[in-house]
Design a protein around this motif. Structure first.
Motif, PDB file in Angstrom:
ATOM      1  N   THR A   1      30.960  38.287  40.691  1.00 39.41           N
ATOM      2  CA  THR A   1      29.515  38.531  40.702  1.00 39.41           C
ATOM      3  C   THR A   1      28.786  37.439  39.942  1.00 39.41           C
ATOM      4  OG1 THR A   1      30.050  40.856  40.622  1.00 39.41           O
ATOM      5  CG2 THR A   1      27.758  40.276  40.231  1.00 39.41           C
ATOM      6  N   ALA A   2      29.319  37.133  38.762  1.00 35.29           N
ATOM      7  CA  ALA A   2      28.659  36.149  37.900  1.00 35.29           C
ATOM      8  C   ALA A   2      28.645  34.775  38.550  1.00 35.29           C
ATOM      9  CB  ALA A   2      29.377  36.069  36.564  1.00 35.29           C
TER      10      ALA A   2
ATOM     11  N   PHE B   1      35.864  41.729  39.170  1.00 30.81           N
ATOM     12  CA  PHE B   1      34.617  42.009  39.885  1.00 30.81           C
ATOM     13  C   PHE B   1      33.449  41.307  39.215  1.00 30.81           C
ATOM     14  CE2 PHE B   1      31.547  44.167  42.314  1.00 30.81           C
ATOM     15  CZ  PHE B   1      30.589  44.679  41.482  1.00 30.81           C
ATOM     16  N   LEU B   2      33.441  41.383  37.903  1.00 32.21           N
ATOM     17  CA  LEU B   2      32.368  40.757  37.134  1.00 32.21           C
ATOM     18  C   LEU B   2      32.345  39.262  37.379  1.00 32.21           C
ATOM     19  CD1 LEU B   2      30.243  40.903  34.860  1.00 32.21           C
ATOM     20  CD2 LEU B   2      32.107  40.455  33.293  1.00 32.21           C
TER      21      LEU B   2
ATOM     22  N   LEU C   1      44.444  45.225  31.352  1.00 27.33           N
ATOM     23  CA  LEU C   1      43.267  45.618  32.121  1.00 27.33           C
ATOM     24  C   LEU C   1      42.599  44.379  32.697  1.00 27.33           C
ATOM     25  CD1 LEU C   1      41.278  48.218  30.026  1.00 27.33           C
ATOM     26  CD2 LEU C   1      42.315  48.580  32.241  1.00 27.33           C
ATOM     27  N   THR C   2      42.788  44.127  33.957  1.00 26.73           N
ATOM     28  CA  THR C   2      42.110  42.988  34.571  1.00 26.73           C
ATOM     29  C   THR C   2      40.777  43.476  35.130  1.00 26.73           C
ATOM     30  OG1 THR C   2      43.284  43.442  36.599  1.00 26.73           O
ATOM     31  CG2 THR C   2      44.233  41.790  35.153  1.00 26.73           C
ATOM     32  N   ARG C   3      39.902  43.878  34.205  1.00 25.38           N
ATOM     33  CA  ARG C   3      38.687  44.562  34.634  1.00 25.38           C
ATOM     34  C   ARG C   3      37.540  43.606  34.927  1.00 25.38           C
ATOM     35  NH1 ARG C   3      36.482  47.355  29.099  1.00 25.38           N
ATOM     36  NH2 ARG C   3      35.557  45.505  28.235  1.00 25.38           N
ATOM     37  N   ARG C   4      37.791  42.317  34.719  1.00 17.20           N
ATOM     38  CA  ARG C   4      36.662  41.408  34.861  1.00 17.20           C
ATOM     39  C   ARG C   4      36.632  40.690  36.215  1.00 17.20           C
ATOM     40  NH1 ARG C   4      36.506  38.610  28.929  1.00 17.20           N
ATOM     41  NH2 ARG C   4      36.028  40.473  27.773  1.00 17.20           N
TER      42      ARG C   4
ATOM     43  N   MET D   1      25.586  32.550  39.771  1.00 14.27           N
ATOM     44  CA  MET D   1      25.340  31.203  39.275  1.00 14.27           C
ATOM     45  C   MET D   1      25.241  30.201  40.420  1.00 14.27           C
ATOM     46  SD  MET D   1      27.584  30.613  35.962  1.00 14.27           S
ATOM     47  CE  MET D   1      28.526  32.036  35.698  1.00 14.27           C
TER      48      MET D   1
ATOM     49  N   LYS E   1      43.406  43.304  27.053  1.00 11.73           N
ATOM     50  CA  LYS E   1      43.096  42.501  28.226  1.00 11.73           C
ATOM     51  C   LYS E   1      44.299  42.342  29.139  1.00 11.73           C
ATOM     52  CE  LYS E   1      40.646  38.910  26.674  1.00 11.73           C
ATOM     53  NZ  LYS E   1      40.123  37.568  26.602  1.00 11.73           N
TER      54      LYS E   1
ATOM     55  N   ALA F   1      32.004  31.209  27.035  1.00 12.29           N
ATOM     56  CA  ALA F   1      31.196  30.663  28.131  1.00 12.29           C
ATOM     57  C   ALA F   1      30.246  29.567  27.671  1.00 12.29           C
ATOM     58  CB  ALA F   1      30.405  31.782  28.804  1.00 12.29           C
TER      59      ALA F   1
ATOM     60  N   LEU G   1      33.191  30.518  32.371  1.00  7.27           N
ATOM     61  CA  LEU G   1      31.779  30.642  32.738  1.00  7.27           C
ATOM     62  C   LEU G   1      31.224  32.002  32.323  1.00  7.27           C
ATOM     63  CD1 LEU G   1      32.016  29.076  36.316  1.00  7.27           C
ATOM     64  CD2 LEU G   1      31.373  27.947  34.184  1.00  7.27           C
ATOM     65  N   THR G   2      32.130  32.899  31.954  1.00  8.47           N
ATOM     66  CA  THR G   2      31.734  34.204  31.414  1.00  8.47           C
ATOM     67  C   THR G   2      32.569  34.464  30.165  1.00  8.47           C
ATOM     68  OG1 THR G   2      33.358  35.356  32.784  1.00  8.47           O
ATOM     69  CG2 THR G   2      31.141  35.170  33.675  1.00  8.47           C
ATOM     70  N   GLY G   3      32.132  35.415  29.363  1.00  8.49           N
ATOM     71  CA  GLY G   3      32.892  35.795  28.168  1.00  8.49           C
ATOM     72  C   GLY G   3      32.457  35.023  26.935  1.00  8.49           C
TER      73      GLY G   3
END
Lengths: 429, 289
Positions: free
Chosen positions: A19-20, A15-16, A10-13, A24, A7, A52, A47-49
């Motif tokens: 979106t999430a 965008f996710l 990689l800051t790949r979340r 919401m 992690k 959450a 709020l994600t993962g």
């Protein structure tokens, strides 16, 4: 561990996340609030993962709280009434994102108070708290230290309340003599491990093995469960495992033939666990978080407005999503609102001072600001906590137990185990 | 103690089964196309969500839903090959970056479609094969083991005994020479992508009722798969299977007899030792390392 290594690179979340949160937000009440006549409250939680389940339902509960308060005329301060609005930021249970979120909520959104889950995310936020003087709340008093003057733990005293479940179990089922435990190796799991160890020792229940720690990235829990039940324990303790772990662990316990007692900090969405195992298997499962339709919450000792109605409204808006934290952030807001109205101001200093005058109105009864010995500061509101057991497929409060009373008798054990796991305030970096 | 060893062995066989399905797919894609597919974990996740939608949502019979999941994720693989990897085939880093972008899109779609939280899937079966009081194999886990044996055997037969399999291997070994022999590189890439993605998809679909299905579930799977293919030798199918079994055995036994955190350290250490002793991995060749 591995997930953290990956992690960090990689800051790949991002965008996710956006979106999430957008998705919401689209579902939130679109009450039109007049600018300048609104108090904004920050909600900084995952709020994600994987974590959450201890963030998102809390935000959902806050929206119900806000609708109720705004419908009743808002928050009455010295210069008039204010509507309340929650501004959320998904920290994904990541300290760096939590720090960014705290800065954004304070500087861009102008919030008056920030609620957090805490844990691994608090170290990221602490410098922001020190620099700005903002008032923060956490569900995890293990975040507290003498340096956290503006951090309060007014709703949940995790993990200290876990002693009540063990105490109740030892009194009601004295035939249970041995236990094993597993936990994820993180800031939520470890202080809870120390607490359960102290509680079992105080109750005279023997630990058959060292607590089994697993990586938070674990997906297959069969080896964990095989190890846990290999010594034929009377009790399997699931510590403060996330619901994403509690469910597969419970299912594995069922499939590998365990027939003993299970105790856990939480049992979010226990109906799904029953579906994956059986009503018989889950009968007597002990945990610490009631459904708010419980008749025991209608007593005079309860300082939560219309718990049954709140539960009904929550389930109407979010069917099947009620969890451990659904009421907790709303309960913190009850305390914050009362303190702000008492101080006549929403300024963090004034609210903090008003909140800590005398006894606090904790959701489960009047409570004291406490914690110097354990946390280095009296910023945790500690009193009674419910012990919950599943009976015929439904969570029911079995008893309310006093945490301070347990600590008065066994506090030395708690300190001993906290020290052994480097969880005392002066051991945490 | 014998019971504990036997139960741990069964746990390891299950772990080896789903890890090898994922890892072999990843290796196949790399071998034929020369692309590290970072979105492979999300293809596993997509297979799991196919079960959420079809089996849990629409009450489609489980094995029909699994077959549909395989086809769906295989088609996702075809889409990736056409839209991402083919246009970027001359860009060494292009495919890798594009696959990272694609995994984010898949995660975001999962969040929008199913929410951020764990999704409940009703159990397929609660039957357990009890060898003794302490040695038990849930039938749902047996499905994964059987699927891995059947599918990997079928893949081995396809690659070793069929003309198209030979063409696929030829494309992996020397694309230019294969093209000169009349082999369509585009066609072999499509097939490799469909099979590789499909294997990840069916692993996700079969394990969905056994794990926590959430938009991030591919993350730990891809980390494990990368460890496995590095140990086995990048580009080697046999290496991926052997390394999956070795990794699963080590990780499962260390978790059971010590703890899960140490198991991760041991797994990574195993990878480092193999790389130091044999940089190409157990079965890897120098030109693919």
């Amino acid at each position: 561990m591995i997930s953290k290594i990956v992690k960090s690179g990689l800051t790949r979340r991002t965008f996710l996340k956006s979106t999430a949160v957008t998705a919401m937000s689209a579902g939130l009440p679109g009450a039109s609030l007049a600018a300048g006549n609104t108090i904004k409250i920050g909600f900084l939680a995952p709020l994600t993962g994987a974590v959450a389940a201890w963030g998102k339902p809390g935000l959902d509960g806050c929206q119900i709280w806000a609708a109720r308060v705004n419908a009743a005329g808002g928050i009455k301060l010295g210069d008039g009434s204010y509507n309340v609005e929650f501004v959320s930021y998904d920290n994904e249970y990541d300290p760096a994102k939590a720090r960014t979120g705290a800065t954004k909520l304070i500087r861009e959104d102008g919030v008056s108070f920030i609620m957090m889950l805490g844990g691994d995310t608090w170290p990221g936020v602490q410098p922001v708290a020190e620099k700005t003087g903002m008032l923060f709340s956490t569900l995890l008093p293990s975040d507290l230290s003498p340096d956290t003057n503006m951090l309060i733990a007014p709703a949940e005293v995790h993990p200290i309340y876990n002693v009540t479940g063990v105490e109740w179990l030892a009194e009601t089922k004295p035939e249970l003599k041995t236990a094993v435990m597993c936990a994820q190796d993180d800031a939520l799991g470890l202080p809870s491990v120390a607490t359960y160890l102290a509680a079992f020792e105080a109750a005279g229940i023997e630990m058959l093995d060292e607590p089994l720690l697993f990586d938070p990235a674990t997906t297959d829990f069969a080896p964990v469960v095989t190890r846990l039940i290999s010594k034929n324990p009377d009790i399997v303790c699931l510590d403060t495992c996330y619901s994403d772990y509690v469910h597969p662990i419970a299912e594995q316990l069922f499939q590998q033939g365990f027939k003993g007692q299970i105790i856990s900090c939480t049992a979010d969405f226990y109906d799904q666990m029953i579906a994956k195992t059986s009503e018989d298997f889950m009968e007597g499962f002990v945990f610490q978080f009631p459904d708010f339709d419980d008749p025991a919450l209608n007593g005079d000792n309860i300082n939560f407005t219309d718990p049954n109605g709140f539960y009904e409204e929550f389930n109407r808006r979010h069917p099947g999503q009620w969890g451990a934290v659904s009421w907790e952030y709303a309960s913190i807001m009850d305390l914050w609102k009362a303190a702000a109205e008492k101080a006549g101001s929403a300024s963090p200093d004034a609210v903090a001072a008003a909140m800590k005058e005398g006894k606090g109105k904790h959701a489960f009864g009047d409570a004291d600001w406490w914690g110097t010995e354990l946390f280095g500061i009296d910023n945790a509101l500690v009193g009674d906590w419910p012990v919950v057991a599943i009976e015929k497929g439904k969570a029911r409060i079995k008893d309310f137990r006093s945490i301070p009373a347990w600590y008065a008798k066994h506090g030395d054990l708690l300190v001993k185990h906290m020290k052994a796991y480097d969880q005392m305030w002066d051991q945490r970096s | 103690m014998l019971d504990l060893l036997a139960q741990t062995g069964l746990n390891a066989v299950y772990a080896a089964s789903y890890i090898s399905l994922v890892a072999v797919g990843l290796v196949l894609i790399f071998g034929v196309m020369g692309v590290i597919n970072f979105a492979h974990g999300e293809l596993f996740m997509a297979g799991a969500y196919a079960i959420v939608a079809l089996y849990a949502g629409l009450n489609v019979p489980f094995f029909l839903a699994v077959a549909a999941g395989l086809l769906f994720v295989g088609c996702l693989g075809l889409l990736m090959e056409r839209a991402l990897f083919r246009p970027l085939k001359d860009n060494p880093l292009g495919g890798l970056v594009a696959s990272i972008g694609f995994l984010m899109i898949l995660q975001a779609l999962a969040v929008m479609g199913f929410g951020v939280r764990m999704v409940h899937i009703p159990p397929v079966t609660q039957e357990v094969i009890a060898f003794s009081d302490k040695v038990r194999l849930p039938v749902a886990r047996l499905y994964v083991i059987i699927a891995a044996i059947v599918l990997l055997s079928a893949l081995w037969y396809f690659l070793k005994r069929t003309r198209f399999g030979w063409a696929l291997r030829a494309s992996a070994q020397d694309p230019e020479a294969a093209a000169l022999q009349g082999i369509s590189i585009t066609q072999t890439a499509r097939v490799a992508m469909f099979i590789g993605a499909g294997l990840a998809g069916i692993a996700g679909a079969l394990t969905a009722p056994l794990v926590s299905v959430n938009p991030h579930m591919g993350h730990s799977v891809i980390v494990t798969a990368f460890i496995v293919i590095i140990v086995g030798g990048v580009g080697s199918l046999e290496g991926a299977i052997v390394a999956s079994v070795a990794y699963a055995l080590v990780h499962t036994f260390v978790t059971t007899f010590w703890d899960g955190v140490l198991a991760d350290i041991v797994g990574l250490s195993l990878m480092l030792v193999v790389l130091i002793v044999k940089p190409t991995g157990l079965f890897g060749s120098a030109d693919r390392a």
